[in-house]
Write an enzyme that holds these catalytic residues in place. Structure first.
Site, PDB file in Angstrom:
ATOM      1  N   ASP A  36       6.062   6.940  -5.690  1.00 28.31           N
ATOM      2  CA  ASP A  36       5.642   5.664  -5.098  1.00 28.31           C
ATOM      3  C   ASP A  36       6.859   4.732  -5.084  1.00 28.31           C
ATOM      4  O   ASP A  36       7.754   4.861  -5.928  1.00 28.31           O
ATOM      5  CB  ASP A  36       4.513   5.032  -5.927  1.00 28.31           C
ATOM      6  N   ASP A  60      10.884   5.313  -2.162  1.00 32.66           N
ATOM      7  CA  ASP A  60      10.612   4.551  -0.942  1.00 32.66           C
ATOM      8  C   ASP A  60      10.806   5.537   0.209  1.00 32.66           C
ATOM      9  O   ASP A  60      11.932   5.948   0.500  1.00 32.66           O
ATOM     10  CB  ASP A  60      11.591   3.377  -0.838  1.00 32.66           C
ATOM     11  N   VAL A  61       9.714   5.910   0.874  1.00 33.72           N
ATOM     12  CA  VAL A  61       9.803   6.977   1.880  1.00 33.72           C
ATOM     13  C   VAL A  61      10.613   6.572   3.114  1.00 33.72           C
ATOM     14  O   VAL A  61      10.953   7.425   3.928  1.00 33.72           O
ATOM     15  CB  VAL A  61       8.406   7.494   2.312  1.00 33.72           C
ATOM     16  N   ASN A  87       1.257  10.553   2.277  1.00 32.87           N
ATOM     17  CA  ASN A  87       0.198   9.547   2.298  1.00 32.87           C
ATOM     18  C   ASN A  87       0.661   8.104   2.435  1.00 32.87           C
ATOM     19  O   ASN A  87      -0.055   7.263   2.970  1.00 32.87           O
ATOM     20  CB  ASN A  87      -0.588   9.707   0.980  1.00 32.87           C
ATOM     21  N   TYR A 153      -0.386  -0.556  13.844  1.00 38.77           N
ATOM     22  CA  TYR A 153      -1.034   0.460  13.000  1.00 38.77           C
ATOM     23  C   TYR A 153      -1.591   1.588  13.879  1.00 38.77           C
ATOM     24  O   TYR A 153      -1.402   2.775  13.585  1.00 38.77           O
ATOM     25  CB  TYR A 153      -2.149  -0.210  12.194  1.00 38.77           C
ATOM     26  N   LYS A 157      -0.478   5.565  13.729  1.00 37.40           N
ATOM     27  CA  LYS A 157      -1.380   6.651  13.340  1.00 37.40           C
ATOM     28  C   LYS A 157      -1.593   7.652  14.494  1.00 37.40           C
ATOM     29  O   LYS A 157      -1.794   8.844  14.247  1.00 37.40           O
ATOM     30  CB  LYS A 157      -2.699   6.085  12.813  1.00 37.40           C
ATOM     31  N   THR A 188     -10.029   0.790  -1.008  1.00 45.35           N
ATOM     32  CA  THR A 188      -8.777   0.874  -1.772  1.00 45.35           C
ATOM     33  C   THR A 188      -8.137  -0.514  -1.811  1.00 45.35           C
ATOM     34  O   THR A 188      -8.519  -1.406  -1.042  1.00 45.35           O
ATOM     35  CB  THR A 188      -7.779   1.822  -1.087  1.00 45.35           C
TER      36      THR A 188
HETATM   37  P1  NAI Z   1      -2.903   1.480  -1.108  1.00 49.87           P
HETATM   38  O1  NAI Z   1      -2.277   0.198  -0.702  1.00 49.87           O
HETATM   39  O2  NAI Z   1      -4.015   1.460  -2.116  1.00 49.87           O
HETATM   40  O3  NAI Z   1      -1.786   2.494  -1.621  1.00 49.87           O
HETATM   41  C1  NAI Z   1      -0.615   2.699  -0.903  1.00 49.87           C
HETATM   42  C2  NAI Z   1       0.506   3.054  -1.857  1.00 49.87           C
HETATM   43  O4  NAI Z   1       1.689   3.263  -1.066  1.00 49.87           O
HETATM   44  C3  NAI Z   1       0.830   1.945  -2.862  1.00 49.87           C
HETATM   45  O5  NAI Z   1       0.891   2.477  -4.176  1.00 49.87           O
HETATM   46  C4  NAI Z   1       2.209   1.438  -2.403  1.00 49.87           C
HETATM   47  O6  NAI Z   1       3.027   0.993  -3.501  1.00 49.87           O
HETATM   48  C5  NAI Z   1       2.778   2.670  -1.738  1.00 49.87           C
HETATM   49  N1  NAI Z   1       3.843   2.345  -0.800  1.00 49.87           N
HETATM   50  C6  NAI Z   1       3.971   1.251   0.003  1.00 49.87           C
HETATM   51  N2  NAI Z   1       5.116   1.303   0.672  1.00 49.87           N
HETATM   52  C7  NAI Z   1       5.742   2.443   0.315  1.00 49.87           C
HETATM   53  C8  NAI Z   1       6.965   3.056   0.655  1.00 49.87           C
HETATM   54  N3  NAI Z   1       7.828   2.454   1.521  1.00 49.87           N
HETATM   55  N4  NAI Z   1       7.297   4.240   0.094  1.00 49.87           N
HETATM   56  C9  NAI Z   1       6.450   4.833  -0.787  1.00 49.87           C
HETATM   57  N5  NAI Z   1       5.290   4.303  -1.170  1.00 49.87           N
HETATM   58  C10 NAI Z   1       4.928   3.122  -0.624  1.00 49.87           C
HETATM   59  O7  NAI Z   1      -3.376   2.150   0.258  1.00 49.87           O
HETATM   60  P2  NAI Z   1      -4.479   3.253   0.640  1.00 49.87           P
HETATM   61  O8  NAI Z   1      -5.633   2.568   1.223  1.00 49.87           O
HETATM   62  O9  NAI Z   1      -4.670   4.234  -0.447  1.00 49.87           O
HETATM   63  O10 NAI Z   1      -3.711   3.928   1.876  1.00 49.87           O
HETATM   64  C11 NAI Z   1      -2.955   5.098   1.773  1.00 49.87           C
HETATM   65  C12 NAI Z   1      -2.808   5.667   3.157  1.00 49.87           C
HETATM   66  O11 NAI Z   1      -4.094   5.884   3.722  1.00 49.87           O
HETATM   67  C13 NAI Z   1      -2.043   4.789   4.152  1.00 49.87           C
HETATM   68  O12 NAI Z   1      -1.180   5.605   4.935  1.00 49.87           O
HETATM   69  C14 NAI Z   1      -3.142   4.200   5.011  1.00 49.87           C
HETATM   70  O13 NAI Z   1      -2.696   3.877   6.300  1.00 49.87           O
HETATM   71  C15 NAI Z   1      -4.121   5.347   5.030  1.00 49.87           C
HETATM   72  N6  NAI Z   1      -5.482   4.972   5.380  1.00 49.87           N
HETATM   73  C16 NAI Z   1      -6.188   4.099   4.577  1.00 49.87           C
HETATM   74  C17 NAI Z   1      -7.471   3.733   4.933  1.00 49.87           C
HETATM   75  C18 NAI Z   1      -8.270   2.769   4.137  1.00 49.87           C
HETATM   76  O14 NAI Z   1      -9.292   2.279   4.641  1.00 49.87           O
HETATM   77  N7  NAI Z   1      -7.893   2.480   2.892  1.00 49.87           N
HETATM   78  C19 NAI Z   1      -8.123   4.282   6.147  1.00 49.87           C
HETATM   79  C20 NAI Z   1      -7.296   5.207   6.886  1.00 49.87           C
HETATM   80  C21 NAI Z   1      -6.036   5.536   6.495  1.00 49.87           C
END
Ligand code: NAI
Length: 249
Positions: A36, A60-61, A87, A153, A157, A188
């Site tokens: 992360d 950082d991806v 992810n 966004y 996607k 989340t």
């Molecule tokens: P979240 O915000 O709970 O977790 C995302 C994580 O990614 C965090 O720990 C953050 O520190 C990390 N992060 C942010 N920038 C980063 C970077 N540059 N490099 C590495 N890590 C980084 O988000 P969530 O909801 O778990 O989302 C995860 C994925 O799921 C995302 O790609 C989001 O677009 C996708 N998604 C989420 C949905 C939702 O409703 N929560 C629905 C559809 C897709």
């Protein structure tokens, strides 16, 4: 069914869906690289994996150098990467297309697309050498449709789904499968931050869901485990919607 001792690499594993999936990979018998951008969050997820083997890493991806170094660190620790869950992603600011800044558009594309591309590329390199492996990319229902104020966004996607198909096509003869998951609104921290609080989030999004509720991170994790394991051995290039019927409307 996942091979015991296989190595799973999860990005954005410090929170939400990535965190749940890292825990699920561990329960399935994998050694897990918990990566992360937020090292403290990665450390918390790693600490929640009580008796499994885990390697927390700051990643950082969007940084090619960090992506390469993270894969090197995992290969040097365990010698293999069998499963990537690509992810990490952000939603971006709600903003209509005609008002969106170039910086905002680039910020979201850089993380959701270029970051995923870099991690996928490094995974493919090591998986091609091994002649096996699986990648699950993180799309969204916004990879199939759209909503208000989400041009950046939505674009990102849709791109992830295209990237998944292109990589899967090349990877198939080399023993590597590439799929994606497309969750609907999942409870989340990302969606909480977007909506403000839990009740606002539920009131705002639930009416669009025929099942009458939002998704849970563990429901997405279950699908990732299935797409990573032998139970889905003939599935590649597919994007699996996990959306409580959202796309049926
Ligand atoms: P979240 O915000 O709970 O977790 C995302 C994580 O990614 C965090 O720990 C953050 O520190 C990390 N992060 C942010 N920038 C980063 C970077 N540059 N490099 C590495 N890590 C980084 O988000 P969530 O909801 O778990 O989302 C995860 C994925 O799921 C995302 O790609 C989001 O677009 C996708 N998604 C989420 C949905 C939702 O409703 N929560 C629905 C559809 C897709």
């Amino acid at each position: 069914m996942i091979e015991q001792g296989a190595v799973a690499f999860v990005t954005g594993a410090g929170s939400g869906i990535g965190r749940e999936t890292a825990l699920a990979f561990s329960r399935a018998g994998c050694r897990v690289a918990v990566t992360d951008i937020d090292m403290a969050a990665a450390g918390e997820t790693a600490a929640a994996i009580a008796d499994g083997q885990v390697l927390p890493l700051k990643l950082d991806v969007t940084s090619e150098a960090e992506v390469i170094a993270a894969f090197e660190a995992v290969l040097s620790r365990w010698g293999r990467v069998d499963h990537l869950f690509n992810n990490a992603g952000i939603r971006g600011q709600a903003c209509e297309a005609h008002e969106m800044s170039e910086a905002e558009f680039r910020r979201v594309l850089d993380l959701n697309v270029t970051g995923a591309f870099l991690c996928q590329r490094e995974a493919l390199r090591t998986m091609y050498t091994a002649g096996r492996g699986t990648i699950v990319n993180m799309a969204s229902i916004m990879g199939f449709t759209t909503g208000p104020g989400a041009l950046q966004y939505t674009t990102s996607k849709h791109a992830v789904i295209g990237m998944t198909k292109a990589a899967a096509f090349e990877a198939a003869p080399r023993g590597v499968r590439v799929n994606a998951v497309a969750p609907g609104t999942t409870e989340t921290p990302l969606m909480l931050a977007h909506a403000g609080d839990v009740q606002t989030m539920r009131d705002r999004y639930t009416p669009a869901y025929p099942m009458g509720r939002l998704g849970r991170p563990e429901e997405i994790a279950d699908a990732v485990i299935w797409l990573s394991g032998s139970a889905s051995s003939f599935v590649t290039g597919h994007t699996l919607a996990i959306d409580g019927g959202y796309l049926l409307r």
